[in-house]
Write a protein that holds these residues in place. Structure first.
Motif, short mmCIF file in Angstrom:
data_model
loop_
_atom_site.label_atom_id
_atom_site.label_comp_id
_atom_site.label_asym_id
_atom_site.label_seq_id
_atom_site.Cartn_x
_atom_site.Cartn_y
_atom_site.Cartn_z
N SER A 221 0.81 -1.22 0.00
CA SER A 221 0.00 0.00 0.00
C SER A 221 0.85 1.27 0.00
O SER A 221 1.90 1.34 0.63
CB SER A 221 -0.92 0.00 1.23
OG SER A 221 -1.51 1.24 1.43
N SER A 222 0.37 2.28 -0.70
CA SER A 222 1.07 3.57 -0.71
C SER A 222 1.04 4.24 0.66
O SER A 222 1.78 5.19 0.92
CB SER A 222 0.43 4.51 -1.74
OG SER A 222 -0.96 4.69 -1.46
N ASP A 223 0.18 3.73 1.56
CA ASP A 223 0.10 4.26 2.93
C ASP A 223 1.05 3.55 3.88
O ASP A 223 1.04 3.83 5.08
CB ASP A 223 -1.33 4.12 3.46
CG ASP A 223 -2.33 4.96 2.68
OD1 ASP A 223 -1.96 6.08 2.27
OD2 ASP A 223 -3.47 4.50 2.47
N LEU A 238 20.08 -4.94 -0.17
CA LEU A 238 18.79 -4.27 -0.05
C LEU A 238 18.11 -4.22 -1.41
O LEU A 238 18.71 -3.76 -2.39
CB LEU A 238 18.97 -2.85 0.47
CG LEU A 238 19.36 -2.68 1.94
CD1 LEU A 238 19.59 -1.20 2.23
CD2 LEU A 238 18.29 -3.23 2.84
N PRO A 239 16.86 -4.67 -1.51
CA PRO A 239 16.17 -4.55 -2.80
C PRO A 239 15.86 -3.10 -3.13
O PRO A 239 15.40 -2.34 -2.27
CB PRO A 239 14.89 -5.37 -2.60
CG PRO A 239 14.70 -5.46 -1.13
CD PRO A 239 16.05 -5.36 -0.50
N SER A 240 16.12 -2.72 -4.36
CA SER A 240 15.89 -1.33 -4.76
C SER A 240 14.42 -0.95 -4.66
O SER A 240 14.09 0.23 -4.51
CB SER A 240 16.39 -1.11 -6.20
OG SER A 240 15.69 -1.97 -7.10
N LEU A 245 8.85 2.86 -1.00
CA LEU A 245 8.24 3.16 0.30
C LEU A 245 8.83 4.48 0.80
O LEU A 245 9.47 4.55 1.84
CB LEU A 245 8.52 2.03 1.29
CG LEU A 245 8.10 0.62 0.84
CD1 LEU A 245 8.54 -0.41 1.87
CD2 LEU A 245 6.59 0.55 0.60
N SER A 246 8.60 5.52 0.06
CA SER A 246 9.31 6.78 0.26
C SER A 246 9.07 7.42 1.62
O SER A 246 9.94 8.11 2.16
CB SER A 246 8.93 7.78 -0.85
OG SER A 246 7.52 7.96 -0.87
N SER A 247 7.91 7.22 2.20
CA SER A 247 7.62 7.86 3.47
C SER A 247 7.61 6.89 4.65
O SER A 247 7.20 7.24 5.75
CB SER A 247 6.26 8.57 3.39
OG SER A 247 5.23 7.64 3.10
N ALA A 248 8.08 5.66 4.42
CA ALA A 248 8.01 4.63 5.45
C ALA A 248 9.24 4.64 6.34
O ALA A 248 10.34 5.02 5.93
CB ALA A 248 7.85 3.26 4.82
N GLU A 249 9.05 4.21 7.58
CA GLU A 249 10.16 3.93 8.49
C GLU A 249 10.64 2.51 8.20
O GLU A 249 9.87 1.56 8.32
CB GLU A 249 9.69 4.05 9.94
CG GLU A 249 10.73 3.58 10.95
CD GLU A 249 10.12 3.28 12.32
OE1 GLU A 249 10.88 2.82 13.18
OE2 GLU A 249 8.92 3.49 12.50
N ILE A 250 11.90 2.36 7.84
CA ILE A 250 12.47 1.04 7.55
C ILE A 250 13.61 0.79 8.53
O ILE A 250 14.59 1.53 8.53
CB ILE A 250 12.98 0.95 6.09
CG1 ILE A 250 11.82 1.21 5.12
CG2 ILE A 250 13.59 -0.42 5.83
CD1 ILE A 250 12.24 1.24 3.67
N PRO A 262 20.96 1.00 -2.43
CA PRO A 262 20.49 1.37 -3.77
C PRO A 262 20.17 2.87 -3.84
O PRO A 262 19.64 3.44 -2.87
CB PRO A 262 19.22 0.53 -3.95
CG PRO A 262 19.38 -0.62 -3.02
CD PRO A 262 20.13 -0.09 -1.84
N ILE A 263 20.43 3.48 -4.96
CA ILE A 263 20.19 4.91 -5.14
C ILE A 263 18.71 5.22 -5.00
O ILE A 263 18.33 6.34 -4.62
CB ILE A 263 20.75 5.36 -6.51
CG1 ILE A 263 20.73 6.89 -6.58
CG2 ILE A 263 19.96 4.73 -7.66
CD1 ILE A 263 21.44 7.42 -7.81
N GLU A 264 17.84 4.24 -5.27
CA GLU A 264 16.41 4.47 -5.19
C GLU A 264 15.96 4.74 -3.75
O GLU A 264 14.91 5.32 -3.50
CB GLU A 264 15.64 3.27 -5.74
CG GLU A 264 15.80 3.07 -7.23
CD GLU A 264 17.05 2.26 -7.58
OE1 GLU A 264 17.21 1.92 -8.76
OE2 GLU A 264 17.86 1.96 -6.65
N ILE A 265 16.75 4.25 -2.80
CA ILE A 265 16.42 4.45 -1.39
C ILE A 265 16.98 5.77 -0.88
O ILE A 265 16.33 6.49 -0.16
CB ILE A 265 16.97 3.27 -0.53
CG1 ILE A 265 16.26 1.96 -0.95
CG2 ILE A 265 16.76 3.53 0.95
CD1 ILE A 265 16.75 0.73 -0.24
#
Length: 265
Positions: A221-223, A238-240, A245-250, A262-265
């Motif tokens: 989910s985008s949420d 780490l998978p790119s 999950l741009s706003s998620a806490e990981i 990854p640069i995507e993160i």
């Protein structure tokens, strides 16, 4: 505090500082629909006669220090929708008879001293939305029948002694939004099936999980706001896709991951 309905006692609410007990004569209150006992000191146990109150819809016995075991007779409360007996001193196992509570939507036994295994029969509760066994002493494996709880929105099983692998059948819980399996002893890999479409929080911290982080988590989910995988034995890179999950806490602290970020993160 007691509120009366016409010609019947419909609600029993107790909020006292002094010790109380639940008498076996409670069975005489045949019209009782709700029991709320909150922040009291309850002497004794839950009497088996509570199973005779066929009109009960809600039971809340919270922060009451009640001990003993669950009477199996509670499985006879076929109209019960909410059962919350959290923050107490209940011991023993979870009765399989609770599978007869087919109207149950809310089940909370958090912060007790329950032991034994989770009964597979709990998978027979078709309307269950919320299940919480946080901070008990439950052991054994997580039954695959939990995947039959297709109405489930939240599942809290963290801080127990549950071991074994996480069943792939959890992927059948298409409505699930939050799942907490942290601070336990799960092993094996993280099933890709846990990348559920409505998932917003996944907590698997402090287990014995191995293998890689599924890239499918980038498709939830985008949420989505929290992925907690710290204190495991996860490896690989780490998978790119986690960059989605741009706003998620990981949280990935204390694993054995390798490679570059990854640069995507």
């Amino acid at each position: 505090y007691v509120r009366r309905a016409p010609n019947a006692l419909a609600l029993l609410m107790i909020y006292l500082d002094s010790p109380i007990s639940i008498p076996s004569t409670i069975s005489s209150m045949s019209s009782l629909q709700l029991i709320v006992i909150f922040q009291c000191y309850v002497v004794g146990i839950i009497p088996s006669q509570i199973g005779l109150l066929k009109n009960l819809i809600h039971i809340v016995i919270s922060q009451a220090e009640i001990g003993g075991t669950f009477p199996t007779e509670m499985g006879q409360l076929h109209d019960l929708e909410l059962l919350q007996i959290g923050v107490n001193n209940l011991e023993g196992t979870i009765p399989s008879e609770f599978s007869q509570l087919l109207q149950l939507t809310f089940l909370n036994f958090s912060r007790n001293k329950l032991s034994g295994t989770l009964p597979s029969e709990l998978g027979k509760l078709p309307r269950l939305h919320y299940m919480n066994f946080f901070s008990n002493r439950i052991s054994g494996s997580l039954p695959s029948e939990i995947g039959l709880l297709t109405s489930l929105l939240q599942c809290h099983l963290d801080r127990n002694k549950i071991s074994g692998t996480i069943p792939t059948q959890l992927g059948q819980l298409k409505k699930l939004e939050m799942i907490f399996l942290g601070e336990s002893s799960y092993s094996g890999t993280i099933p890709t099936e846990l990348a559920l479409p409505l998932l917003i929080q996944l907590d698997l911290e402090q287990n014995l999980l191995t293998g890689t982080i599924p890239s499918e988590f980038g498709l939830v989910s985008s949420d989505f706001f929290a992925l907690r995988l710290d204190l495991n034995l996860l490896s690989g890179s780490l998978p790119s896709q986690l960059g989605l999950l741009s706003s998620a806490e990981i949280r990935l602290l204390s694993n054995i991951l390798s490679g570059t970020i990854p640069i995507e993160i």
